[in-house]
Scaffold this motif. Structure first.
Motif, PDB file in Angstrom:
ATOM      1  N   PHE A   1       1.049   7.598   6.184  1.00 43.59           N
ATOM      2  CA  PHE A   1      -0.272   6.973   6.215  1.00 43.59           C
ATOM      3  C   PHE A   1      -1.211   7.637   5.203  1.00 43.59           C
ATOM      4  O   PHE A   1      -1.920   6.967   4.450  1.00 43.59           O
ATOM      5  CB  PHE A   1      -0.851   7.066   7.628  1.00 43.59           C
ATOM      6  CG  PHE A   1      -2.236   6.520   7.758  1.00 43.59           C
ATOM      7  CD1 PHE A   1      -2.457   5.160   7.845  1.00 43.59           C
ATOM      8  CD2 PHE A   1      -3.326   7.375   7.783  1.00 43.59           C
ATOM      9  CE1 PHE A   1      -3.745   4.652   7.964  1.00 43.59           C
ATOM     10  CE2 PHE A   1      -4.611   6.883   7.895  1.00 43.59           C
ATOM     11  CZ  PHE A   1      -4.817   5.513   7.985  1.00 43.59           C
ATOM     12  N   LEU A   2      -1.204   8.946   5.164  1.00 43.70           N
ATOM     13  CA  LEU A   2      -2.073   9.675   4.243  1.00 43.70           C
ATOM     14  C   LEU A   2      -1.655   9.466   2.792  1.00 43.70           C
ATOM     15  O   LEU A   2      -2.510   9.330   1.900  1.00 43.70           O
ATOM     16  CB  LEU A   2      -2.092  11.164   4.590  1.00 43.70           C
ATOM     17  CG  LEU A   2      -2.769  11.509   5.920  1.00 43.70           C
ATOM     18  CD1 LEU A   2      -2.584  12.989   6.237  1.00 43.70           C
ATOM     19  CD2 LEU A   2      -4.239  11.128   5.903  1.00 43.70           C
ATOM     20  N   LEU A   3      -0.355   9.437   2.531  1.00 38.80           N
ATOM     21  CA  LEU A   3       0.127   9.196   1.168  1.00 38.80           C
ATOM     22  C   LEU A   3      -0.282   7.812   0.673  1.00 38.80           C
ATOM     23  O   LEU A   3      -0.739   7.655  -0.464  1.00 38.80           O
ATOM     24  CB  LEU A   3       1.642   9.361   1.099  1.00 38.80           C
ATOM     25  CG  LEU A   3       2.171  10.785   1.204  1.00 38.80           C
ATOM     26  CD1 LEU A   3       3.679  10.785   1.409  1.00 38.80           C
ATOM     27  CD2 LEU A   3       1.784  11.587  -0.034  1.00 38.80           C
TER      28      LEU A   3
ATOM     29  N   GLY B   1      -0.172  -1.076  -4.843  1.00 36.60           N
ATOM     30  CA  GLY B   1      -0.611  -2.086  -3.879  1.00 36.60           C
ATOM     31  C   GLY B   1      -2.115  -2.287  -3.919  1.00 36.60           C
ATOM     32  O   GLY B   1      -2.621  -3.394  -3.733  1.00 36.60           O
ATOM     33  N   SER B   2      -2.831  -1.234  -4.172  1.00 45.84           N
ATOM     34  CA  SER B   2      -4.287  -1.311  -4.277  1.00 45.84           C
ATOM     35  C   SER B   2      -4.723  -1.730  -5.680  1.00 45.84           C
ATOM     36  O   SER B   2      -5.741  -2.394  -5.843  1.00 45.84           O
ATOM     37  CB  SER B   2      -4.877   0.057  -3.932  1.00 45.84           C
ATOM     38  OG  SER B   2      -6.269   0.036  -4.007  1.00 45.84           O
ATOM     39  N   TYR B   3      -3.974  -1.345  -6.668  1.00 47.90           N
ATOM     40  CA  TYR B   3      -4.330  -1.640  -8.060  1.00 47.90           C
ATOM     41  C   TYR B   3      -4.143  -3.117  -8.407  1.00 47.90           C
ATOM     42  O   TYR B   3      -4.988  -3.721  -9.045  1.00 47.90           O
ATOM     43  CB  TYR B   3      -3.494  -0.767  -8.993  1.00 47.90           C
ATOM     44  CG  TYR B   3      -3.649  -1.087 -10.459  1.00 47.90           C
ATOM     45  CD1 TYR B   3      -4.827  -0.759 -11.130  1.00 47.90           C
ATOM     46  CD2 TYR B   3      -2.634  -1.703 -11.170  1.00 47.90           C
ATOM     47  CE1 TYR B   3      -4.981  -1.050 -12.475  1.00 47.90           C
ATOM     48  CE2 TYR B   3      -2.781  -2.000 -12.513  1.00 47.90           C
ATOM     49  CZ  TYR B   3      -3.952  -1.676 -13.162  1.00 47.90           C
ATOM     50  OH  TYR B   3      -4.103  -1.975 -14.490  1.00 47.90           O
ATOM     51  N   THR B   4      -3.037  -3.701  -8.012  1.00 53.07           N
ATOM     52  CA  THR B   4      -2.774  -5.094  -8.377  1.00 53.07           C
ATOM     53  C   THR B   4      -3.642  -6.021  -7.535  1.00 53.07           C
ATOM     54  O   THR B   4      -4.118  -5.663  -6.480  1.00 53.07           O
ATOM     55  CB  THR B   4      -1.285  -5.450  -8.232  1.00 53.07           C
ATOM     56  OG1 THR B   4      -0.875  -5.175  -6.912  1.00 53.07           O
ATOM     57  CG2 THR B   4      -0.439  -4.685  -9.215  1.00 53.07           C
ATOM     58  N   THR B   5      -3.803  -7.228  -8.021  1.00 49.35           N
ATOM     59  CA  THR B   5      -4.877  -8.070  -7.503  1.00 49.35           C
ATOM     60  C   THR B   5      -4.440  -9.504  -7.228  1.00 49.35           C
ATOM     61  O   THR B   5      -5.127 -10.446  -7.603  1.00 49.35           O
ATOM     62  CB  THR B   5      -6.004  -8.090  -8.539  1.00 49.35           C
ATOM     63  OG1 THR B   5      -5.458  -8.529  -9.774  1.00 49.35           O
ATOM     64  CG2 THR B   5      -6.629  -6.730  -8.711  1.00 49.35           C
TER      65      THR B   5
ATOM     66  N   VAL C   1       6.474   5.732  -1.784  1.00 44.70           N
ATOM     67  CA  VAL C   1       5.488   5.121  -0.883  1.00 44.70           C
ATOM     68  C   VAL C   1       4.079   5.295  -1.446  1.00 44.70           C
ATOM     69  O   VAL C   1       3.279   4.356  -1.482  1.00 44.70           O
ATOM     70  CB  VAL C   1       5.605   5.728   0.536  1.00 44.70           C
ATOM     71  CG1 VAL C   1       4.390   5.414   1.383  1.00 44.70           C
ATOM     72  CG2 VAL C   1       6.871   5.241   1.215  1.00 44.70           C
ATOM     73  N   PHE C   2       3.767   6.509  -1.876  1.00 41.47           N
ATOM     74  CA  PHE C   2       2.453   6.797  -2.460  1.00 41.47           C
ATOM     75  C   PHE C   2       2.167   5.870  -3.637  1.00 41.47           C
ATOM     76  O   PHE C   2       1.102   5.259  -3.723  1.00 41.47           O
ATOM     77  CB  PHE C   2       2.401   8.268  -2.909  1.00 41.47           C
ATOM     78  CG  PHE C   2       1.280   8.581  -3.856  1.00 41.47           C
ATOM     79  CD1 PHE C   2       0.000   8.807  -3.384  1.00 41.47           C
ATOM     80  CD2 PHE C   2       1.521   8.651  -5.230  1.00 41.47           C
ATOM     81  CE1 PHE C   2      -1.038   9.095  -4.268  1.00 41.47           C
ATOM     82  CE2 PHE C   2       0.492   8.938  -6.105  1.00 41.47           C
ATOM     83  CZ  PHE C   2      -0.792   9.158  -5.628  1.00 41.47           C
ATOM     84  N   PHE C   3       3.132   5.763  -4.540  1.00 49.50           N
ATOM     85  CA  PHE C   3       2.897   5.058  -5.789  1.00 49.50           C
ATOM     86  C   PHE C   3       3.000   3.542  -5.652  1.00 49.50           C
ATOM     87  O   PHE C   3       2.144   2.813  -6.145  1.00 49.50           O
ATOM     88  CB  PHE C   3       3.856   5.570  -6.867  1.00 49.50           C
ATOM     89  CG  PHE C   3       3.480   5.115  -8.242  1.00 49.50           C
ATOM     90  CD1 PHE C   3       2.330   5.580  -8.855  1.00 49.50           C
ATOM     91  CD2 PHE C   3       4.295   4.231  -8.933  1.00 49.50           C
ATOM     92  CE1 PHE C   3       1.975   5.148 -10.134  1.00 49.50           C
ATOM     93  CE2 PHE C   3       3.954   3.805 -10.201  1.00 49.50           C
ATOM     94  CZ  PHE C   3       2.791   4.260 -10.807  1.00 49.50           C
TER      95      PHE C   3
ATOM     96  N   ALA D   1      -3.922   4.459  -2.479  1.00 48.96           N
ATOM     97  CA  ALA D   1      -4.798   3.287  -2.476  1.00 48.96           C
ATOM     98  C   ALA D   1      -6.176   3.607  -3.051  1.00 48.96           C
ATOM     99  O   ALA D   1      -6.746   2.806  -3.798  1.00 48.96           O
ATOM    100  CB  ALA D   1      -4.923   2.736  -1.060  1.00 48.96           C
ATOM    101  N   VAL D   2      -6.706   4.773  -2.726  1.00 48.00           N
ATOM    102  CA  VAL D   2      -8.007   5.176  -3.276  1.00 48.00           C
ATOM    103  C   VAL D   2      -7.925   5.251  -4.796  1.00 48.00           C
ATOM    104  O   VAL D   2      -8.790   4.736  -5.511  1.00 48.00           O
ATOM    105  CB  VAL D   2      -8.460   6.533  -2.675  1.00 48.00           C
ATOM    106  CG1 VAL D   2      -9.612   7.125  -3.461  1.00 48.00           C
ATOM    107  CG2 VAL D   2      -8.833   6.361  -1.213  1.00 48.00           C
TER     108      VAL D   2
END
Length: 124
Positions: free
Chosen positions: A4-6, A75-79, A67-69, A11-12
């Protein structure tokens, strides 16, 4: 809890890069067409194809880094949701050609970018 933390940390970082790249591209190419979103989708597809090819076929990469990447950062970067919304807005405001080009361009060029990433990953 570690997973979860990774994901959260990735994502941030991915969201902030997305914000920066989107603004940078809009400053240079204008905001009439969502070039920033298109650039983000293409670079995200390229990097995901490259990274996962390296991670699964070439090198032994720690699953936590994957998982982190992939889930967190990319996952957060793509739109995808942004690009579909922007395309619909373009079409519903009378810009059918631009909206269609954005939908098709992101999908087709994103596929090409992911394929290029896989190819590059296999070259390493």
């Amino acid at each position: 809890m570690e997973t979860f933390l990774l994901i959260s940390l990735g994502a941030v970082l991915g969201a902030n890069l997305r914000y920066w790249v989107g603004g940078w591209v809009a400053e240079r190419l204008g905001a009439q067409f969502p070039f920033g979103t298109l650039m983000i989708n293409l670079t995200g597809s390229l990097v995901l194809g490259f990274f996962l090819t390296l991670a699964t076929q070439r090198f032994l990469i720690d699953p936590r880094l994957r998982v982190f990447f992939t889930i967190g950062f990319l996952g957060s970067y793509t739109t995808f949701s942004t690009y579909t919304y922007e395309s619909v807005v373009l079409m519903t405001t009378g810009h059918w050609v631009m909206g269609s080009l954005n939908l098709l361009g992101s999908a087709l060029l994103g596929g090409v970018a992911a394929g290029l990433g896989v190819w590059l990953g296999r070259l390493v």
